[in-house]
Design an enzyme around this catalytic site. Structure first.
Site, PDB file in Angstrom:
ATOM      1  N   HIS A  55     -19.700  36.747 110.354  1.00 29.84           N
ATOM      2  CA  HIS A  55     -20.574  37.377 109.368  1.00 29.84           C
ATOM      3  C   HIS A  55     -19.922  37.203 107.995  1.00 29.84           C
ATOM      4  O   HIS A  55     -18.701  37.060 107.885  1.00 29.84           O
ATOM      5  CB  HIS A  55     -20.743  38.861 109.662  1.00 29.84           C
ATOM      6  CG  HIS A  55     -21.566  39.156 110.865  1.00 29.84           C
ATOM      7  ND1 HIS A  55     -22.041  40.415 111.142  1.00 29.84           N
ATOM      8  CD2 HIS A  55     -22.006  38.352 111.866  1.00 29.84           C
ATOM      9  CE1 HIS A  55     -22.743  40.382 112.255  1.00 29.84           C
ATOM     10  NE2 HIS A  55     -22.730  39.145 112.726  1.00 29.84           N
ATOM     11  N   GLU A  57     -19.155  39.268 105.682  1.00 30.94           N
ATOM     12  CA  GLU A  57     -18.091  40.229 105.415  1.00 30.94           C
ATOM     13  C   GLU A  57     -16.791  39.835 106.106  1.00 30.94           C
ATOM     14  O   GLU A  57     -15.705  39.922 105.520  1.00 30.94           O
ATOM     15  CB  GLU A  57     -18.472  41.634 105.898  1.00 30.94           C
ATOM     16  CG  GLU A  57     -19.724  42.188 105.277  1.00 30.94           C
ATOM     17  CD  GLU A  57     -20.956  41.969 106.144  1.00 30.94           C
ATOM     18  OE1 GLU A  57     -21.207  40.819 106.584  1.00 30.94           O
ATOM     19  OE2 GLU A  57     -21.687  42.943 106.371  1.00 30.94           O
ATOM     20  N   CYS A  85     -23.076  45.712 109.445  1.00 34.49           N
ATOM     21  CA  CYS A  85     -23.338  46.065 110.841  1.00 34.49           C
ATOM     22  C   CYS A  85     -22.136  46.859 111.385  1.00 34.49           C
ATOM     23  O   CYS A  85     -21.116  47.003 110.702  1.00 34.49           O
ATOM     24  CB  CYS A  85     -23.553  44.793 111.656  1.00 34.49           C
ATOM     25  SG  CYS A  85     -22.038  43.841 111.946  1.00 34.49           S
ATOM     26  N   CYS A  88     -18.772  44.817 111.272  1.00 29.61           N
ATOM     27  CA  CYS A  88     -18.245  44.658 109.919  1.00 29.61           C
ATOM     28  C   CYS A  88     -17.767  45.984 109.338  1.00 29.61           C
ATOM     29  O   CYS A  88     -16.739  46.037 108.672  1.00 29.61           O
ATOM     30  CB  CYS A  88     -19.281  43.996 109.031  1.00 29.61           C
ATOM     31  SG  CYS A  88     -19.625  42.279 109.530  1.00 29.61           S
TER      32      CYS A  88
END
Length: 151
Positions: A55, A57, A85, A88
């Site tokens: 992701h 992040e 999410c 993260c």
């Protein structure tokens, strides 16, 4: 009420989100800032890297930790185009990120102001300051356009 210009870190995160989209990824971008300087950045790379943890992040946090030579990112800010999410949010807590700035809310998959609300849990060892809605319209527009084109 006049619109205020977006801070440079969010502008860069949105540019990274567009780059992710151009590569066929969900358009999400993130940057880590320390002392006013970007020290890590990332965009979604799940498909390109065949990595469910890639992701934006996570990519930005990894780059920042490498740049600092430390897995603790104390005093750092994370700017991301979408509410993080659970995975993260957990990484943000473990990295000891000081402040989280995010764009669009994510009622389905977010874990800051929606869903699991990771930072509100008693078991969460570190809670960053949180600021949502920065560049939300532009970030949400990128996501809506991306998914509309795939339907």
């Amino acid at each position: 009420m006049p619109a205020f210009p977006l801070p440079d870190p969010m502008r860069r995160a949105l540019d990274l989100a567009r780059a992710a989209e151009a590569a066929g990824e969900v358009p999400i971008g993130a940057v880590v800032v320390k002392d006013g300087r970007i020290i890590g950045e990332g965009e979604n790379r799940n498909r390109r890297d065949n990595d469910p943890t890639a992701h934006a992040e996570m990519v930005a946090i990894r780059a920042a930790a490498s740049a600092l030579g430390d897995f603790r990112l104390a005093g750092c800010d994370l700017w991301v185009t979408l509410e993080p999410c659970p995975m993260c949010a957990g990484a943000i807590s473990h990295a000891r990120i000081a402040r989280l700035y995010y764009g669009a809310e994510d009622p389905k998959g977010g874990a800051v102001d929606h869903g699991a609300r990771i930072f509100a849990q008693a078991e969460c060892l570190h809670r960053p300051e949180q600021y949502g809605g920065i560049g939300a319209d532009e970030a949400a527009g990128l996501l809506r356009g991306f998914f509309a084109a795939r339907r």
